[in-house]
Design a protein around this motif. Structure first.
Motif, short mmCIF file in Angstrom:
data_model
loop_
_atom_site.label_atom_id
_atom_site.label_comp_id
_atom_site.label_asym_id
_atom_site.label_seq_id
_atom_site.Cartn_x
_atom_site.Cartn_y
_atom_site.Cartn_z
N PHE A 36 0.69 -1.23 0.13
CA PHE A 36 0.00 -0.13 0.18
C PHE A 36 0.96 1.26 0.13
CE2 PHE A 36 -2.49 3.28 2.20
CZ PHE A 36 -3.45 3.44 1.37
N ALA A 37 2.16 1.42 0.79
CA ALA A 37 2.76 2.48 0.74
C ALA A 37 3.42 2.68 -0.26
CB ALA A 37 3.89 1.92 2.00
N ARG A 38 3.88 1.59 -1.30
CA ARG A 38 4.41 1.91 -2.57
C ARG A 38 3.47 2.38 -3.69
NH1 ARG A 38 6.80 -3.22 -1.47
NH2 ARG A 38 5.14 -4.33 -2.36
N THR A 39 2.20 1.75 -3.51
CA THR A 39 1.17 2.45 -4.19
C THR A 39 0.69 3.74 -4.10
OG1 THR A 39 -0.12 0.36 -4.69
CG2 THR A 39 -1.31 2.25 -4.88
N LEU A 40 0.66 4.16 -2.80
CA LEU A 40 0.54 5.67 -2.42
C LEU A 40 1.62 6.39 -2.57
CD1 LEU A 40 -1.66 7.24 -0.54
CD2 LEU A 40 -0.24 6.81 1.39
N HIS A 41 2.79 6.05 -2.81
CA HIS A 41 4.11 6.74 -3.08
C HIS A 41 3.93 7.15 -4.67
CE1 HIS A 41 8.25 8.41 -3.11
NE2 HIS A 41 8.60 7.56 -4.17
N GLY A 42 3.79 5.91 -5.29
CA GLY A 42 3.55 5.96 -6.92
C GLY A 42 2.59 7.20 -7.29
N ALA A 43 1.45 7.20 -6.52
CA ALA A 43 0.14 7.84 -6.88
C ALA A 43 0.68 9.42 -6.45
CB ALA A 43 -0.99 7.73 -5.93
N ALA A 44 1.69 9.61 -5.57
CA ALA A 44 2.03 10.97 -5.29
C ALA A 44 3.02 11.41 -6.10
CB ALA A 44 2.69 10.99 -3.68
N GLU A 45 3.89 10.55 -6.78
CA GLU A 45 4.89 11.00 -7.62
C GLU A 45 4.11 11.26 -9.14
OE1 GLU A 45 8.18 11.09 -7.45
OE2 GLU A 45 7.75 11.16 -5.45
N ARG A 46 3.03 10.62 -9.39
CA ARG A 46 2.17 11.19 -10.68
C ARG A 46 1.68 12.58 -10.43
NH1 ARG A 46 1.94 5.67 -10.48
NH2 ARG A 46 -0.05 5.48 -9.50
N VAL A 47 1.09 12.55 -9.27
CA VAL A 47 0.52 14.10 -9.12
C VAL A 47 1.53 14.81 -9.17
CG1 VAL A 47 -0.69 15.25 -7.34
CG2 VAL A 47 -1.50 13.09 -7.74
N ARG A 48 2.71 14.94 -8.49
CA ARG A 48 3.69 15.80 -8.67
C ARG A 48 4.23 16.14 -10.09
NH1 ARG A 48 5.98 12.70 -4.13
NH2 ARG A 48 5.32 13.77 -2.13
N ALA A 49 4.39 14.91 -10.59
CA ALA A 49 4.73 15.26 -12.21
C ALA A 49 3.75 16.02 -13.00
CB ALA A 49 5.06 13.74 -12.58
N LEU A 50 2.50 15.82 -12.75
CA LEU A 50 1.62 16.57 -13.44
C LEU A 50 1.59 18.12 -12.82
CD1 LEU A 50 -0.88 16.48 -15.22
CD2 LEU A 50 -2.41 15.85 -13.32
N ALA A 51 1.46 18.12 -11.91
CA ALA A 51 1.70 19.55 -11.29
C ALA A 51 2.96 20.29 -11.81
CB ALA A 51 1.80 19.65 -9.67
N GLY A 52 4.05 19.75 -11.86
CA GLY A 52 5.23 20.11 -12.42
C GLY A 52 5.01 20.68 -14.05
N ARG A 53 4.42 19.63 -14.76
CA ARG A 53 4.18 19.85 -16.11
C ARG A 53 3.15 21.15 -16.34
NH1 ARG A 53 3.76 14.12 -16.24
NH2 ARG A 53 1.80 14.23 -16.30
N GLN A 54 2.20 21.23 -15.58
CA GLN A 54 1.20 22.31 -15.61
C GLN A 54 1.68 23.51 -15.02
OE1 GLN A 54 -2.00 20.86 -13.09
NE2 GLN A 54 -3.06 19.89 -14.76
N ARG A 55 2.71 23.50 -14.24
CA ARG A 55 3.54 24.86 -13.88
C ARG A 55 4.21 25.22 -14.94
NH1 ARG A 55 3.85 22.80 -8.35
NH2 ARG A 55 5.54 21.69 -9.01
N SER A 56 4.94 24.45 -15.76
CA SER A 56 5.81 24.80 -16.68
C SER A 56 5.06 25.24 -18.05
CB SER A 56 6.70 23.56 -16.93
OG SER A 56 6.25 22.56 -17.58
N ALA A 57 3.95 24.78 -18.25
CA ALA A 57 3.11 24.95 -19.44
C ALA A 57 2.61 26.76 -19.28
CB ALA A 57 2.08 23.93 -19.40
N ARG A 58 2.63 27.22 -17.96
CA ARG A 58 2.06 28.58 -17.96
C ARG A 58 2.96 29.58 -18.08
NH1 ARG A 58 -0.64 28.05 -12.13
NH2 ARG A 58 -1.98 26.18 -12.68
#
Length: 58
Positions: A36-58
């Motif tokens: 479960f910890a690995r699943t949660l960590h992976g989800a958090a990494e995907r959210v961070r990556a998406l947020a980073g892409r959105q910030r750089s697109a601005r």
């Protein structure tokens, strides 16, 4: 917890102010369940990556 285990990687926080309860439950579950910890960590990494892409697109 069951939704995250099943692969739902977007956590919608309740509007009733129980975000702290949700975070505590996630943390407690992750402490006792390595998979479960690995699943949660992976989800958090995907959210961070998406947020980073959105910030750089601005």
């Amino acid at each position: 917890m069951a939704a995250v285990r099943a692969g739902v990687h977007l956590l919608l926080a309740p509007e009733d102010g129980h975000l702290g309860d949700v975070a505590a439950a996630l943390s407690e579950t992750a402490e006792g369940d390595t998979a479960f910890a690995r699943t949660l960590h992976g989800a958090a990494e995907r959210v961070r990556a998406l947020a980073g892409r959105q910030r750089s697109a601005r």
